[in-house]
Write a protein that holds these residues in place. Structure first.
Motif, PDB file in Angstrom:
ATOM      1  N   LEU A  83      -6.974  -0.400  14.089  1.00  0.00           N
ATOM      2  CA  LEU A  83      -7.961  -0.054  12.793  1.00  0.00           C
ATOM      3  C   LEU A  83      -7.074   1.404  12.260  1.00  0.00           C
ATOM      4  O   LEU A  83      -6.393   1.915  11.056  1.00  0.00           O
ATOM      5  CB  LEU A  83      -8.815   0.172  12.439  1.00  0.00           C
ATOM      6  CG  LEU A  83     -10.218   0.593  11.172  1.00  0.00           C
ATOM      7  CD1 LEU A  83      -9.490   0.077  10.449  1.00  0.00           C
ATOM      8  CD2 LEU A  83     -11.572   1.065  11.870  1.00  0.00           C
ATOM      9  N   ILE A  84      -6.895   1.835  13.724  1.00  0.00           N
ATOM     10  CA  ILE A  84      -6.703   3.686  13.514  1.00  0.00           C
ATOM     11  C   ILE A  84      -4.809   3.251  13.546  1.00  0.00           C
ATOM     12  O   ILE A  84      -4.401   4.350  12.299  1.00  0.00           O
ATOM     13  CB  ILE A  84      -6.264   4.271  15.261  1.00  0.00           C
ATOM     14  CG1 ILE A  84      -8.086   4.214  15.346  1.00  0.00           C
ATOM     15  CG2 ILE A  84      -5.433   5.289  15.295  1.00  0.00           C
ATOM     16  CD1 ILE A  84      -7.834   5.069  16.837  1.00  0.00           C
ATOM     17  N   ILE A  85      -4.165   3.034  13.755  1.00  0.00           N
ATOM     18  CA  ILE A  85      -2.988   2.444  12.861  1.00  0.00           C
ATOM     19  C   ILE A  85      -2.578   2.005  11.550  1.00  0.00           C
ATOM     20  O   ILE A  85      -2.270   2.965  10.446  1.00  0.00           O
ATOM     21  CB  ILE A  85      -2.036   1.575  13.836  1.00  0.00           C
ATOM     22  CG1 ILE A  85      -1.960   1.856  14.712  1.00  0.00           C
ATOM     23  CG2 ILE A  85      -0.101   1.283  12.999  1.00  0.00           C
ATOM     24  CD1 ILE A  85      -1.153   0.994  15.805  1.00  0.00           C
ATOM     25  N   SER A  86      -3.567   1.875  10.541  1.00  0.00           N
ATOM     26  CA  SER A  86      -3.982   1.144   9.441  1.00  0.00           C
ATOM     27  C   SER A  86      -4.208   2.118   8.493  1.00  0.00           C
ATOM     28  O   SER A  86      -3.603   2.359   7.630  1.00  0.00           O
ATOM     29  CB  SER A  86      -4.818  -0.477   9.418  1.00  0.00           C
ATOM     30  OG  SER A  86      -3.829  -1.023  10.479  1.00  0.00           O
ATOM     31  N   LEU A  87      -5.141   2.602   9.407  1.00  0.00           N
ATOM     32  CA  LEU A  87      -5.706   3.739   8.435  1.00  0.00           C
ATOM     33  C   LEU A  87      -4.560   5.397   8.843  1.00  0.00           C
ATOM     34  O   LEU A  87      -4.750   5.890   7.380  1.00  0.00           O
ATOM     35  CB  LEU A  87      -7.132   4.684   9.532  1.00  0.00           C
ATOM     36  CG  LEU A  87      -8.395   3.466   8.996  1.00  0.00           C
ATOM     37  CD1 LEU A  87      -9.648   4.447   9.960  1.00  0.00           C
ATOM     38  CD2 LEU A  87      -8.054   3.810   7.677  1.00  0.00           C
ATOM     39  N   VAL A  88      -4.449   5.402   9.309  1.00  0.00           N
ATOM     40  CA  VAL A  88      -2.892   6.646   9.446  1.00  0.00           C
ATOM     41  C   VAL A  88      -1.774   6.126   8.453  1.00  0.00           C
ATOM     42  O   VAL A  88      -1.276   7.946   7.780  1.00  0.00           O
ATOM     43  CB  VAL A  88      -2.048   6.856  11.230  1.00  0.00           C
ATOM     44  CG1 VAL A  88      -0.947   7.434  11.039  1.00  0.00           C
ATOM     45  CG2 VAL A  88      -3.536   7.469  12.024  1.00  0.00           C
ATOM     46  N   SER A  89      -1.431   5.077   9.425  1.00  0.00           N
ATOM     47  CA  SER A  89      -0.226   4.933   7.174  1.00  0.00           C
ATOM     48  C   SER A  89      -1.438   5.352   5.899  1.00  0.00           C
ATOM     49  O   SER A  89      -0.433   5.499   5.250  1.00  0.00           O
ATOM     50  CB  SER A  89       0.166   3.303   8.238  1.00  0.00           C
ATOM     51  OG  SER A  89       0.912   3.062   6.608  1.00  0.00           O
ATOM     52  N   LEU A  90      -2.277   4.462   5.995  1.00  0.00           N
ATOM     53  CA  LEU A  90      -2.920   4.601   4.672  1.00  0.00           C
ATOM     54  C   LEU A  90      -2.999   6.184   3.891  1.00  0.00           C
ATOM     55  O   LEU A  90      -3.065   6.634   3.114  1.00  0.00           O
ATOM     56  CB  LEU A  90      -4.137   3.920   4.749  1.00  0.00           C
ATOM     57  CG  LEU A  90      -4.721   4.402   3.312  1.00  0.00           C
ATOM     58  CD1 LEU A  90      -4.659   3.239   2.271  1.00  0.00           C
ATOM     59  CD2 LEU A  90      -6.378   3.054   3.460  1.00  0.00           C
ATOM     60  N   HIS A  91      -3.323   7.188   4.710  1.00  0.00           N
ATOM     61  CA  HIS A  91      -3.789   8.458   5.293  1.00  0.00           C
ATOM     62  C   HIS A  91      -2.096   9.247   5.260  1.00  0.00           C
ATOM     63  O   HIS A  91      -2.177  10.037   3.845  1.00  0.00           O
ATOM     64  CB  HIS A  91      -4.171   9.149   6.363  1.00  0.00           C
ATOM     65  CG  HIS A  91      -4.526  10.613   6.790  1.00  0.00           C
ATOM     66  ND1 HIS A  91      -5.400  11.218   6.297  1.00  0.00           N
ATOM     67  CD2 HIS A  91      -4.125  11.815   7.076  1.00  0.00           C
ATOM     68  CE1 HIS A  91      -5.240  12.339   5.985  1.00  0.00           C
ATOM     69  NE2 HIS A  91      -3.977  12.964   7.026  1.00  0.00           N
ATOM     70  N   HIS A  92      -1.113   8.670   5.596  1.00  0.00           N
ATOM     71  CA  HIS A  92      -0.120   9.334   5.295  1.00  0.00           C
ATOM     72  C   HIS A  92       0.362   9.314   3.690  1.00  0.00           C
ATOM     73  O   HIS A  92       1.095   9.885   3.438  1.00  0.00           O
ATOM     74  CB  HIS A  92       0.739   8.550   6.004  1.00  0.00           C
ATOM     75  CG  HIS A  92       0.952   9.337   7.527  1.00  0.00           C
ATOM     76  ND1 HIS A  92       1.669   8.838   8.651  1.00  0.00           N
ATOM     77  CD2 HIS A  92       0.546  10.660   8.225  1.00  0.00           C
ATOM     78  CE1 HIS A  92       1.545   9.778   9.432  1.00  0.00           C
ATOM     79  NE2 HIS A  92       0.461  10.617   9.165  1.00  0.00           N
ATOM     80  N   ARG A  93       0.383   7.575   3.308  1.00  0.00           N
ATOM     81  CA  ARG A  93       1.003   7.533   2.182  1.00  0.00           C
ATOM     82  C   ARG A  93       0.260   8.214   0.498  1.00  0.00           C
ATOM     83  O   ARG A  93       0.578   8.802  -0.245  1.00  0.00           O
ATOM     84  CB  ARG A  93       0.628   5.149   1.664  1.00  0.00           C
ATOM     85  CG  ARG A  93       1.348   5.141   2.507  1.00  0.00           C
ATOM     86  CD  ARG A  93       1.080   3.817   2.170  1.00  0.00           C
ATOM     87  NE  ARG A  93       1.225   3.504   0.411  1.00  0.00           N
ATOM     88  CZ  ARG A  93      -0.167   2.857  -0.193  1.00  0.00           C
ATOM     89  NH1 ARG A  93      -0.977   1.788   0.905  1.00  0.00           N
ATOM     90  NH2 ARG A  93       0.520   1.707  -1.127  1.00  0.00           N
ATOM     91  N   ALA A  94      -1.429   8.436   1.286  1.00  0.00           N
ATOM     92  CA  ALA A  94      -2.097   9.617  -0.050  1.00  0.00           C
ATOM     93  C   ALA A  94      -1.791  10.679   0.218  1.00  0.00           C
ATOM     94  O   ALA A  94      -1.710  11.268  -1.130  1.00  0.00           O
ATOM     95  CB  ALA A  94      -3.827   9.657   0.296  1.00  0.00           C
ATOM     96  N   GLU A  95      -1.189  11.038   1.679  1.00  0.00           N
ATOM     97  CA  GLU A  95      -1.283  12.814   1.430  1.00  0.00           C
ATOM     98  C   GLU A  95       0.964  13.104   0.827  1.00  0.00           C
ATOM     99  O   GLU A  95       0.787  13.537   0.137  1.00  0.00           O
ATOM    100  CB  GLU A  95      -0.646  13.440   3.184  1.00  0.00           C
ATOM    101  CG  GLU A  95      -1.967  13.315   3.567  1.00  0.00           C
ATOM    102  CD  GLU A  95      -1.619  13.923   5.060  1.00  0.00           C
ATOM    103  OE1 GLU A  95      -0.630  13.494   5.644  1.00  0.00           O
ATOM    104  OE2 GLU A  95      -1.706  15.332   5.508  1.00  0.00           O
TER     105      GLU A  95
END
Length: 105
Positions: A83-95
């Motif tokens: 979940l952390i890996i997936s959230l980091v990916s989503l966070h980077h896309r949003a940024e």
């Protein structure tokens, strides 16, 4: 749980990467970036707490755990990591979206 078996099942990160962030306005994208960052921090703190707790238990005379309990703990840590890996990916896309939109102004 993120798996990559022979039939190449999509991972949670793969699915998150298919989310179309273009439908979000600037405020929603910023909110997504902030929320995902908060959740990442919380999940990391939880993992740290579990690790420290297990180390403390071991140092103070190991309490016996059932196989079922250890299995559940192992799966919980594995899922949290995914979940952390997936959230980091989503966070980077949003940024990235925020940066692109900011550059266009």
């Amino acid at each position: 749980m993120e798996t990559n078996d022979t039939q190449s099942s999509p991972t949670l990160t793969d699915i998150f990467n298919k989310i179309d962030l273009s439908i979000l306005d600037a405020a929603e994208t910023l909110q997504l970036a902030n929320i995902s960052e908060d959740y990442i921090e919380g999940l990391c703190k939880s993992l740290s707490f579990m690790g420290n707790s297990l180390a403390t238990i071991a140092e103070n005379g190991a309490i016996e755990f059932s196989s079922e309990c250890l299995n559940q703990l192992g799966h919980s840590i594995e899922v949290t990591g995914s979940l952390i890996i997936s959230l980091v990916s989503l966070h980077h896309r949003a940024e990235r979206k925020i940066l692109i939109e900011t550059e266009d102004i």
